[in-house]
Design an enzyme around this catalytic site. Structure first.
Site, PDB file in Angstrom:
ATOM      1  N   GLU A 325       0.834  -1.211   0.000  1.00  0.00           N
ATOM      2  CA  GLU A 325       0.000   0.000   0.000  1.00  0.00           C
ATOM      3  C   GLU A 325       0.860   1.249   0.000  1.00  0.00           C
ATOM      4  O   GLU A 325       0.545   2.239  -0.658  1.00  0.00           O
ATOM      5  CB  GLU A 325      -0.923  -0.020   1.228  1.00  0.00           C
ATOM      6  CG  GLU A 325      -1.871   1.170   1.320  1.00  0.00           C
ATOM      7  CD  GLU A 325      -1.313   2.357   2.075  1.00  0.00           C
ATOM      8  OE1 GLU A 325      -1.925   3.436   2.009  1.00  0.00           O
ATOM      9  OE2 GLU A 325      -0.256   2.219   2.726  1.00  0.00           O
ATOM     10  N   ASP A 353      -6.906   1.478   8.408  1.00  0.00           N
ATOM     11  CA  ASP A 353      -5.555   1.943   8.069  1.00  0.00           C
ATOM     12  C   ASP A 353      -5.343   3.363   8.581  1.00  0.00           C
ATOM     13  O   ASP A 353      -4.940   4.256   7.845  1.00  0.00           O
ATOM     14  CB  ASP A 353      -5.334   1.876   6.549  1.00  0.00           C
ATOM     15  CG  ASP A 353      -3.903   2.237   6.153  1.00  0.00           C
ATOM     16  OD1 ASP A 353      -3.043   2.286   7.049  1.00  0.00           O
ATOM     17  OD2 ASP A 353      -3.658   2.495   4.961  1.00  0.00           O
ATOM     18  N   HIS A 425       5.138   6.712   9.746  1.00  0.00           N
ATOM     19  CA  HIS A 425       6.314   6.614   8.871  1.00  0.00           C
ATOM     20  C   HIS A 425       7.620   6.996   9.565  1.00  0.00           C
ATOM     21  O   HIS A 425       8.562   7.457   8.922  1.00  0.00           O
ATOM     22  CB  HIS A 425       6.144   7.477   7.613  1.00  0.00           C
ATOM     23  CG  HIS A 425       5.030   7.033   6.716  1.00  0.00           C
ATOM     24  ND1 HIS A 425       4.754   7.667   5.517  1.00  0.00           N
ATOM     25  CD2 HIS A 425       4.131   6.024   6.812  1.00  0.00           C
ATOM     26  CE1 HIS A 425       3.733   7.061   4.919  1.00  0.00           C
ATOM     27  NE2 HIS A 425       3.338   6.062   5.699  1.00  0.00           N
TER      28      HIS A 425
END
Length: 472
Positions: A325, A353, A425
């Protein structure tokens, strides 16, 4: 990660399609509503979602698409589905370009020489460049720079995201990441720096994918941690600054990973599917706990709890761990392409998500004919503190977005993302950030939603439509 605003507009027209009006009224049987209430209370006492998330982040860890960790994650998912009692487990190949990170560093040169903490953006080429820094406050100001005005310069964009429950500012931050480097390169820049697309103040940079337009020569591109970005902004305010940026990274051929799929077969309509899931890959800096180990833990646990009910719902519960993804929705696009002709067999889909914060809102694309069933689902979710989202522009999750464009009905279970972009991230995306009580509430909500959708008498309106042509 989940970016509803990117895909919402592509799916909003589906609920307005005149064909949906012809559907007969849909409702959920009283017995199913009673069972859902019991399921909800049982799920709130189960730590299964938490343990699944612990398992993938501990046993696999980072799993960037195409890496050795990604391959181990595929094997992990197959084994986990089987151990949870799913009736059928299989994989479907997904091929994509492979990007690798090897090393990265940067430093301010001259009188105020000092190192800068940063990370390469996915899709960046490697290389060492040096140049004077030109600061911009946002993408619009960079786009307005005259052609050729940035020749030999290193562009620096220091836009700061603010914390918001729905993560609204990420729309700006992610575009600075995705469009900034190619815009800078097209105007002659030799390198690109940005303040990380995040909301924390820690010295932990946020990675993420970027793309370069055809015909534009890629340039090294990286994200600074928030403190380093602010430091560089102060230095630039004092006068001209030169920076050296050295990245060893880049594309390296192709790789193949897999969508991993587990099914809990329906009791009377097994060929009709309620789809839930999250994505299997993660970036390489952390262990992918909130993005998206938690999403897998939530949806895999929901399916497993439904599998253990004394009576299965009519339809099949399908849980998909989507491949890659992070670098372009490759798994979601592959699934949509493979099952495009079967969109009518998919009752509805919902994707987790956006971390593991408590779910506070519910929205769906269901047509008026399914309004009663939609209200029944919300009624069953209400004891979990979930209310209907009105006028929020909610849409499908990223991996179900490509299928939603083709006519798939979707639901959104909106999580509180106030601190999501503190971790997103970064190296700080680790298992200890997952709140056990919050992830239990998530799993309960997904179990209730999937069970009731699979039990409804009537269709939620999924049917083939021609995908809209993206605006240019």
């Amino acid at each position: 990660m989940r970016i509803r605003l990117i895909v919402a507009a592509l799916a909003l027209g589906m609920a307005m399609t005149p064909a949906f009006a012809a559907n007969k009224p849909v409702r959920i049987p009283d017995a199913a509503m009673t069972q859902a209430a019991t399921l909800r209370e049982q799920a709130l006492t189960s730590d299964l979602a938490y343990r699944i998330t612990e398992s993938i982040t501990t046993e696999v860890g980072p799993r960037m698409a195409g890496s050795e960790g990604d391959a181990r994650a595929v094997a992990w998912a197959q084994a986990k589905f089987k151990s949870l009692g799913y009736d059928r487990v299989w994989t479907e190949p997904v091929t994509f370009p492979k990007w690798e990170r090897r090393s990265e560093r940067a430093e301010v040169l001259g009188r105020h020489a000092q190192p800068l903490v940063l990370t390469a953006l996915g899709g960046s080429p490697g290389g060492t460049v040096e140049g004077e820094v030109v600061r911009f406050t946002d993408l619009a100001s960079l786009e307005a720079a005259p052609a050729g005005s940035l020749a030999g310069k290193i562009v620096f964009v220091d836009f700061k995201m603010e914390r918001k429950r729905g993560g609204d500012d990420y729309g700006f931050g992610s575009r600075i990441r995705s469009r900034g480097p190619t815009t800078a390169a097209a105007k002659g820049a030799v390198g690109y720096l940005m303040q990380s697309a995040g909301t924390d103040s820690h010295r932990m940079p946020h990675t993420g994918i970027t793309r370069f337009d055809e015909g534009v020569k890629p340039i090294p591109a990286a994200a600074l941690s928030a403190p380093d970005s602010r430091q560089l902004s102060r230095l630039v305010a004092m006068g001209p600054q030169r920076v050296r940026l050295a990245l060893d990274c880049g594309w390296d051929g192709e790789a193949t990973s897999y969508n991993v799929i587990g099914e809990v077969r329906g009791s009377s309509k097994p060929d009709e599917v309620v789809l839930i899931g999250g994505h299997l890959d993660s970036w390489d800096l952390g262990t992918g706990a909130i993005d998206d180990g938690a999403g897998l833990g939530i949806t895999m646990a929901a399916g497993a709890m439904i599998a253990k009910l004394p009576k299965r719902p009519a339809r099949t519960i399908r849980v998909v761990a989507f491949a890659n993804e992070e670098q372009g929705l490759y798994g979601g696009r592959a699934y949509a392409a493979k099952y495009e002709k079967d969109v009518g067999k998919h009752q509805i889909a919902a994707e987790s998500d956006f971390g593991a914060g408590r779910i506070y809102g519910y929205a769906s694309s269901l047509p008026e004919s399914a309004r009663e069933a939609d209200e029944q689902i919300l009624q069953a979710l209400a004891p979990l503190g979930i209310q209907r989202l009105e006028g929020r522009g909610e849409g499908p999750g990223p991996d179900i977005g490509p299928f939603a464009q083709r006519g798939l009905a979707w639901a959104s279970l909106a999580q509180d993302g106030t601190d999501y972009f503190d971790l997103h991230h970064t190296p700080d995306d680790t298992f200890d950030k997952v709140d056990p009580a919050a992830i239990q509430q998530n799993a309960a909500a997904y179990a209730v939603f999937a069970y009731l959708a699979a039990s409804a008498d009537g269709s939620f309106g999924s049917r083939p439509v021609a995908p809209a042509t993206p605006a240019r």
